[in-house]
Design a protein around this motif. Structure first.
Motif, PDB file in Angstrom:
ATOM      1  N   ASP A  27      44.041  38.314  66.086  1.00 54.43           N
ATOM      2  CA  ASP A  27      44.228  37.118  66.896  1.00 54.43           C
ATOM      3  C   ASP A  27      42.931  36.734  67.594  1.00 54.43           C
ATOM      4  N   ALA A  28      42.178  37.735  68.033  1.00 52.58           N
ATOM      5  CA  ALA A  28      40.874  37.458  68.641  1.00 52.58           C
ATOM      6  C   ALA A  28      39.961  36.774  67.631  1.00 52.58           C
ATOM      7  N   ALA A  29      40.010  37.228  66.383  1.00 51.32           N
ATOM      8  CA  ALA A  29      39.175  36.619  65.340  1.00 51.32           C
ATOM      9  C   ALA A  29      39.589  35.181  65.067  1.00 51.32           C
TER      10      ALA A  29
ATOM     11  N   PHE B 193      36.945  42.865  71.532  1.00 49.53           N
ATOM     12  CA  PHE B 193      36.982  42.374  70.151  1.00 49.53           C
ATOM     13  C   PHE B 193      36.331  40.997  70.044  1.00 49.53           C
ATOM     14  N   GLU B 194      36.645  40.123  70.971  1.00 44.01           N
ATOM     15  CA  GLU B 194      36.066  38.781  70.921  1.00 44.01           C
ATOM     16  C   GLU B 194      34.547  38.838  71.005  1.00 44.01           C
ATOM     17  N   GLU B 195      34.030  39.705  71.874  1.00 46.05           N
ATOM     18  CA  GLU B 195      32.577  39.828  72.015  1.00 46.05           C
ATOM     19  C   GLU B 195      31.946  40.336  70.729  1.00 46.05           C
ATOM     20  N   GLN B 196      32.505  41.394  70.151  1.00 45.75           N
ATOM     21  CA  GLN B 196      31.924  41.960  68.938  1.00 45.75           C
ATOM     22  C   GLN B 196      32.017  40.993  67.765  1.00 45.75           C
ATOM     23  N   ILE B 197      33.184  40.383  67.590  1.00 48.29           N
ATOM     24  CA  ILE B 197      33.367  39.456  66.474  1.00 48.29           C
ATOM     25  C   ILE B 197      32.413  38.273  66.592  1.00 48.29           C
TER      26      ILE B 197
END
Length: 271
Positions: free
Chosen positions: A158-160, A127-131
């Motif tokens: 939370d990753a966002a 998620f962190e990579e995609q966001i």
């Protein structure tokens, strides 16, 4: 241009509609990697974005619903994760003509309820990579959609907050037939948890048509943040011996008005 949240505070906004079924209807097999088409068939995506903008959409979603590393790995495209997401943003922005561009983020496909700690860490990293890729490419907001696991959606939110704290976050769950998620969580409880996890807008999409998602949206309105509802075509009905989908434009229009009257601020379609 005013920010997404400022504009939403002034008036309701209209999302676009389905991308996946539109691509399927134009000859893309369901086994294909739809997100990779941002690189291999950009003209096809430009066409759909242009048509939705011409139809009046205030927000165009990027074709990146499944563009996280875990999902892309199943199609052999994990190494192109960043490029696919950035191309998705560029294509939507090219067609936006003043509309907002929303970076679409979907679930990873990992069964989160039974995932190990290591698997959950991998999901968080994906998620962190995609966001990060979507935000670096210039989206106006992030849309987390079609999540069946509230825990996975909370992880994505939370990753966002970690990598893109200033970018507005729309969080939409996929509800069961009884109007709950994860074995009994009501729309009110879901809304409270998503707000606590960092959502600026809460809501629901997919799974059902307008009649089923209308009460879900109405129950979420009291959460203190705007509500977004994006139904799909719903379930087929048996009419004179024929199986038909009744969710035509007029059907959607009736429920769009009802949703707005109930206090929902964002409406659109999906799937």
């Amino acid at each position: 241009m005013a920010s997404f949240l400022d504009t939403l505070a002034e008036r309701p906004l209209l999302f676009d509609g389905a991308i996946g079924s539109w691509l399927y209807d134009h000859g893309v097999l369901h086994t294909a990697c739809y997100d990779e088409l941002n690189l291999s068939r950009p003209a096809l995506l430009r066409d759909i974005h242009h048509q939705y903008r011409a139809a009046g959409a205030d927000i165009l979603e990027t074709n990146t619903f499944g563009a996280n590393r875990i999902s892309l790995q199943r199609h052999g495209h994990a190494d192109h994760t960043v490029a696919i997401n950035q191309a998705g943003v560029a294509l939507a922005r090219e067609c936006a003509d003043g509309a907002f561009v929303a970076g679409a983020v979907g679930p990873t496909g990992v069964r989160f309820a039974v995932a190990t700690s290591s698997e959950r860490d991998q999901v968080r990293a994906a998620f962190e990579e995609q966001i990060t890729a979507l935000v670096d490419a210039g989206v106006d907001l992030l849309v987390f959609e079609t999540f069946a696991s509230i825990t996975e959606l909370e992880t994505a939110l939370d990753a966002a907050r970690t990598v893109a704290a200033d970018v507005p976050r729309v969080a939409q769950m996929m509800f069961d037939a009884d109007g709950t998620v994860d074995g009994g969580l009501t729309p009110e409880v879901v809304a409270e948890r998503l707000v606590a996890a960092g959502a600026d807008v809460v809501g629901a999409n997919c799974g059902h048509g307008p009649p089923e998602l209308y009460p879900v949206g109405a129950q979420m309105v009291g959460a203190g943040v705007p509500v977004s509802i994006q139904p799909n075509a719903g379930h087929p009905a048996l009419v004179d011996g024929r199986t038909l989908y009744v969710a035509n434009p007029e059907h959607f229009g009736v429920f769009a008005r009802r949703l707005l009257k109930s206090g929902v601020r964002l409406i659109g379609g999906c799937c």
